[in-house]
Motif scaffolding. Structure first.
Motif, short mmCIF file in Angstrom:
data_model
loop_
_atom_site.label_atom_id
_atom_site.label_comp_id
_atom_site.label_asym_id
_atom_site.label_seq_id
_atom_site.Cartn_x
_atom_site.Cartn_y
_atom_site.Cartn_z
N TRP A 24 0.80 -1.23 0.00
CA TRP A 24 0.00 0.00 0.00
C TRP A 24 0.83 1.28 0.00
CZ3 TRP A 24 -1.29 -3.88 3.75
CH2 TRP A 24 -2.41 -4.65 3.40
N ALA A 25 2.14 1.20 -0.03
CA ALA A 25 2.94 2.42 0.09
C ALA A 25 4.04 2.44 -0.96
CB ALA A 25 3.49 2.57 1.51
N CYS A 26 5.27 2.16 -0.54
CA CYS A 26 6.45 2.37 -1.40
C CYS A 26 6.30 1.76 -2.79
CB CYS A 26 7.70 1.78 -0.74
SG CYS A 26 7.87 2.10 1.00
N MET A 27 6.04 0.46 -2.86
CA MET A 27 6.07 -0.21 -4.15
C MET A 27 4.88 0.15 -5.05
SD MET A 27 8.98 -1.41 -3.97
CE MET A 27 8.97 -2.19 -5.59
N PRO A 28 3.65 0.04 -4.60
CA PRO A 28 2.56 0.40 -5.51
C PRO A 28 2.54 1.87 -5.89
CG PRO A 28 1.70 -0.08 -3.32
CD PRO A 28 3.13 -0.51 -3.33
N SER A 29 2.91 2.76 -4.97
CA SER A 29 2.89 4.19 -5.31
C SER A 29 3.94 4.51 -6.37
CB SER A 29 3.09 5.05 -4.06
OG SER A 29 4.38 4.87 -3.51
N LYS A 30 5.11 3.92 -6.26
CA LYS A 30 6.15 4.19 -7.25
C LYS A 30 5.82 3.55 -8.59
CE LYS A 30 7.89 6.31 -3.86
NZ LYS A 30 6.71 6.22 -2.98
N ALA A 31 5.13 2.40 -8.55
CA ALA A 31 4.68 1.79 -9.80
C ALA A 31 3.65 2.69 -10.49
CB ALA A 31 4.08 0.42 -9.52
N LEU A 32 2.78 3.33 -9.72
CA LEU A 32 1.81 4.27 -10.31
C LEU A 32 2.51 5.47 -10.93
CD1 LEU A 32 -1.00 4.32 -7.58
CD2 LEU A 32 -1.17 3.34 -9.88
N LEU A 33 3.61 5.90 -10.33
CA LEU A 33 4.31 7.11 -10.77
C LEU A 33 5.19 6.88 -12.00
CD1 LEU A 33 5.26 8.46 -7.27
CD2 LEU A 33 4.16 9.85 -9.02
N ARG A 34 5.79 5.70 -12.10
CA ARG A 34 6.90 5.51 -13.04
C ARG A 34 6.50 5.70 -14.50
NH1 ARG A 34 11.59 6.84 -14.47
NH2 ARG A 34 12.51 5.43 -15.99
N SER A 35 5.35 5.20 -14.90
CA SER A 35 4.98 5.28 -16.32
C SER A 35 4.85 6.72 -16.79
CB SER A 35 3.68 4.51 -16.56
OG SER A 35 3.85 3.14 -16.26
N GLY A 36 4.21 7.55 -15.98
CA GLY A 36 4.08 8.96 -16.34
C GLY A 36 5.42 9.66 -16.38
N GLN A 37 6.30 9.34 -15.44
CA GLN A 37 7.64 9.94 -15.44
C GLN A 37 8.40 9.57 -16.71
OE1 GLN A 37 8.99 8.21 -11.77
NE2 GLN A 37 8.55 10.03 -10.56
N ALA A 38 8.31 8.30 -17.10
CA ALA A 38 9.03 7.84 -18.29
C ALA A 38 8.50 8.51 -19.56
CB ALA A 38 8.92 6.32 -18.40
N LEU A 39 7.18 8.65 -19.64
CA LEU A 39 6.58 9.29 -20.82
C LEU A 39 7.01 10.75 -20.91
CD1 LEU A 39 4.70 9.23 -23.26
CD2 LEU A 39 2.79 9.74 -21.70
N ARG A 40 6.95 11.46 -19.79
CA ARG A 40 7.35 12.87 -19.82
C ARG A 40 8.83 13.03 -20.11
NH1 ARG A 40 3.41 12.81 -15.82
NH2 ARG A 40 4.94 12.52 -14.14
N ALA A 41 9.65 12.10 -19.62
CA ALA A 41 11.09 12.16 -19.91
C ALA A 41 11.33 12.02 -21.41
CB ALA A 41 11.82 11.07 -19.14
N LEU A 42 10.59 11.13 -22.06
CA LEU A 42 10.73 10.96 -23.50
C LEU A 42 10.28 12.21 -24.25
CD1 LEU A 42 11.38 9.05 -25.85
CD2 LEU A 42 9.03 8.19 -25.71
#
Length: 473
Positions: free
Chosen positions: A51-69
């Motif tokens: 409910w914290a570290c792992m699922p929250s970062k999984a929710l964040l990562r895809s958007g971060q990667a798209l914006r980085a591209l």
């Protein structure tokens, strides 16, 4: 309290709470030859895993990667979009679909007994689980912390999300109101905005107030850029949810925000309310005070590890404490001599001056040690040097028009760094080098000989040293 521990006992050590912290206490202790049981009322693996570290970062990562591209010339010619369903499915995988079979199997392989149920202390060296009593020579509490709901009229009746609800939601709310401008609020506002929710974030003050001011400013600008309506300096005064499920929140400036869900991220408290701590002379709902061996003050058998002691509410710091606690408990119970002392160097001393953490917003905020404000309040002879990360060649390769900043807080009397902050895309991996410099008290003179590779973002270390100026030049 130093009352006699029962002469006969079921275990040498019982750990209450099978999250990452409790698991580490048990693992380090059992490896040193003592009998250990761990108690869990929910899922083995705990808050961070599900409910914290792992699922929250999984929710964040895809958007971060798209914006980085999108920030690199030659990226998508048209604005890309995420598949919310795919991101949620990936999140589910990181949370093991909220099943703990793998973690239970690990406990079995490690030789740690699992006791399922809600544990309450019933006296010195004694707990009760569903009416059954267990005793041990030592007990370690690793029950973590829980969200605090502010006293706002109508808020509780509106069934607000807490962070667990936000990280495990099965669908994207069309409109989401986030209350709180700290770590959880800014991260989850970023995540859900990336997934297509219309997000409003309200905070009483600036964002990320415990960080250097430029961190909150850069994150606020980025949130607004991805469509978040950021409102600062306002409070909730009333919340209502109507029969159709629509939330109406009245703010202190008189405006009303309507949303489909409201997420409250305004604070946490120790998970000690229903732990039976009153049976051993402690106060329910309060942090459990400990020394550097994680022994609870006034006892010689009770330990508190991780969030529950209030020292540093971070998973990695809790695991650091757990390694120390597991070893010191085993050393004390077996009488082992470690480093010529009963418990030797098994102490947690890095919870005050050298705590690293990363806020996984976009830009990331990575800090270790003190801010300028806390260093001055602590009486240090402070000098601060800052550098624009957009001027670093390696950063420019990561993003066109790279926006970020780095700062060192320097203790002039010793010529060592006591705090470092990096804000920008892909800065999280810079942090451990700063942590080593602070923990090792490496002088600025020596740091000149730690040469950063070119072209990397790490070259900011050289630029900060140049900004400070080399003594004698």
């Amino acid at each position: 309290m130093t009352d006699q521990i029962p002469a006969t006992h079921d275990y040498d050590l019982i750990v209450i709470g099978a999250g990452p912290v409790g698991e580490n206490v048990a693992d380090y202790a059992v490896k040193r030859g003592i009998r250990v049981a761990i108690v869990e009322a929910e899922l083995v693996g705990g808050e961070c895993s599900y409910w914290a570290c792992m699922p929250s970062k999984a929710l964040l990562r895809s958007g971060q990667a798209l914006r980085a591209l999108e920030r690199v010339t030659g990226g998508p010619s048209t604005a890309g979009s995420l598949s919310a369903q795919a991101v949620l499915q990936r999140r589910n995988a990181f949370a093991s679909d909220w099943k703990d079979d793998g973690q239970v199997a690990w406990l079995d392989s490690a030789g740690i007994d699992l006791l399922r149920g809600h544990a309450r202390l019933t006296g010195v060296g004694s707990i009760e689980i569903d009416g059954r009593r267990y005793t041990a020579r030592a007990i370690a509490v690793a029950t973590g912390s829980i969200p605090v709901l502010p006293d706002v009229p109508g808020l509780a009746d509106a069934e607000p999300w807490n962070t667990r609800d936000a990280t495990s939601a099965a669908s994207v709310p069309p409109r989401l109101l986030v209350v709180g401008g700290g770590v959880a609020g800014t991260e989850l506002a970023t995540a859900w905005a990336s997934l297509g929710s219309e997000v409003t974030l309200v905070a009483r003050g600036a964002l990320l107030e415990k960080e250097e001011p430029f961190a909150g400013e850069l994150v606020a600008a980025s949130l607004r850029q991805i469509g978040v309506d950021v409102r600062l300096g306002v409070n909730l005064t009333r919340v209502d949810r109507d029969g159709a499920g629509v939330v109406s929140a009245v703010l202190s400036d008189g405006t009303v925000v309507t949303s489909d869900e409201i997420l409250v991220t305004t604070g946490r408290q120790p998970n000690t309310l229903d732990l039976g701590v009153e049976t051993v002379g402690l106060t329910p709902g309060e942090w459990l005070p400990v020394d550097d061996t994680l022994l609870v003050s006034g006892t010689d058998w009770l330990y508190a590890v991780g969030d529950v002691n209030g020292r540093a509410l971070l998973t990695h710091q809790g695991k650091y404490q757990a390694r120390a606690a597991g070893e010191v408990i085993a050393a004390r119970l077996t009488g082992a001599v470690v480093h010529d002392e009963p418990w030797g160097e098994h102490v947690a001393t890095a919870d005050a001056a050298a705590v690293p953490h990363v806020i996984f917003t976009d830009p990331e905020v990575a800090r270790v040690g003190l801010t300028e404000a806390t260093a001055r309040a602590g009486g240090f002879d402070v000098r601060v040097v800052e550098y624009d990360l957009g001027w670093v060649a390696g950063a420019k390769l990561h993003a066109d028009g790279y926006s970020g900043r780095a700062a060192f807080v320097i203790d002039e009397s010793r010529k060592v760094i006591v705090g470092a902050t990096f804000v920008g895309q892909d800065v999280a991996e810079l942090l451990h080098s700063a942590t080593i410099a602070i923990v090792g008290e490496v002088t600025l003179d020596r740091l000149w000989h730690a040469v950063p590779s070119y072209p990397t973002i790490s070259e900011v270390w050289l630029r900060l040293l140049e900004t400070y100026g080399r003594p004698g030049l």
